[in-house]
Design a protein around this motif. Structure first.
Motif, PDB file in Angstrom:
ATOM      1  N   LEU A 149      18.335  -3.369   5.023  1.00  0.00           N
ATOM      2  CA  LEU A 149      18.147  -4.326   3.944  1.00  0.00           C
ATOM      3  C   LEU A 149      18.710  -3.711   2.674  1.00  0.00           C
ATOM      4  O   LEU A 149      18.682  -2.478   2.515  1.00  0.00           O
ATOM      5  N   THR A 168       9.254  -7.130  -4.616  1.00  0.00           N
ATOM      6  CA  THR A 168       9.798  -7.926  -3.514  1.00  0.00           C
ATOM      7  C   THR A 168       9.253  -7.359  -2.209  1.00  0.00           C
ATOM      8  O   THR A 168       9.219  -6.139  -2.021  1.00  0.00           O
ATOM      9  N   GLN A 169       8.820  -8.238  -1.319  1.00  0.00           N
ATOM     10  CA  GLN A 169       8.164  -7.814  -0.087  1.00  0.00           C
ATOM     11  C   GLN A 169       9.191  -7.427   0.971  1.00  0.00           C
ATOM     12  O   GLN A 169      10.144  -8.166   1.239  1.00  0.00           O
ATOM     13  N   VAL A 170       8.967  -6.284   1.565  1.00  0.00           N
ATOM     14  CA  VAL A 170       9.752  -5.835   2.720  1.00  0.00           C
ATOM     15  C   VAL A 170       8.786  -5.641   3.881  1.00  0.00           C
ATOM     16  O   VAL A 170       7.806  -4.899   3.763  1.00  0.00           O
ATOM     17  N   GLY A 223      14.311  -8.694  -0.516  1.00  0.00           N
ATOM     18  CA  GLY A 223      13.310  -8.368   0.488  1.00  0.00           C
ATOM     19  C   GLY A 223      13.307  -9.371   1.630  1.00  0.00           C
ATOM     20  O   GLY A 223      13.972 -10.402   1.582  1.00  0.00           O
ATOM     21  N   GLY A 224      12.567  -9.049   2.673  1.00  0.00           N
ATOM     22  CA  GLY A 224      12.472  -9.964   3.802  1.00  0.00           C
ATOM     23  C   GLY A 224      11.800  -9.329   4.994  1.00  0.00           C
ATOM     24  O   GLY A 224      11.251  -8.220   4.903  1.00  0.00           O
ATOM     25  N   LEU A 225      11.853 -10.037   6.109  1.00  0.00           N
ATOM     26  CA  LEU A 225      11.272  -9.582   7.369  1.00  0.00           C
ATOM     27  C   LEU A 225      12.406  -9.127   8.287  1.00  0.00           C
ATOM     28  O   LEU A 225      13.319  -9.904   8.581  1.00  0.00           O
ATOM     29  N   SER A 257      15.235  -8.620  -5.890  1.00  0.00           N
ATOM     30  CA  SER A 257      15.533  -9.580  -4.836  1.00  0.00           C
ATOM     31  C   SER A 257      15.998  -8.816  -3.600  1.00  0.00           C
ATOM     32  O   SER A 257      16.281  -7.617  -3.678  1.00  0.00           O
TER      33      SER A 257
END
Length: 122
Positions: free
Chosen positions: A18, A116-118, A9-11, A7
């Motif tokens: 992050l 998780t996308q970063v 991740g984000g923009l 968990s």
């Protein structure tokens, strides 16, 4: 059997920070070396960081050395990746991985999370 759930991740924008977290199931977390890998679109999965069973030793890819920090809390079955001074080239799906006993910087890990996308915008 070990299940890993990432968990955090984000923009974010260039230069931001992050913190990724990975929670492991099971009661033998301290028997596993832990690693973080990432995979950008169109590229192979690559090593990012790893940590030994006790957390006494850590290893980093040259591309993240000095910016990323891996840590673990064996009491909470968690491993974290603190990412500072993020760059657009850090954009990828980040995976947590576990390997019994021996840490390695290649992909020979026994268990993997779903990722998780970063995304780092310029």
């Amino acid at each position: 059997q070990v299940q890993l759930v990432e968990s955090g991740g984000g923009l974010v924008q260039t230069g931001d920070s992050l913190r990724l977290s990975c929670v492991a199931s099971g009661r033998t977390f301290s028997a596993y070396a832990m690693g973080w890998f990432r995979q950008a679109p169109g590229k192979e999965r690559e090593f990012v960081a790893a940590i030994t069973l006790s957390g006494s030793s850590t290893y980093y890819a040259d591309s993240v050395k000095g910016r990323f920090t891996i840590s673990r809390d064996n009491a909470k079955n968690t491993v974290a990746l603190q990412m500072n001074s993020l760059k657009p080239e850090d954009t990828a799906v980040y995976y947590c991985a576990a390997r019994k006993f021996i840490v390695t910087m290649d992909a020979r890990y026994d268990y993997w999370g779903q990722g998780t996308q970063v995304t780092v915008s310029s």
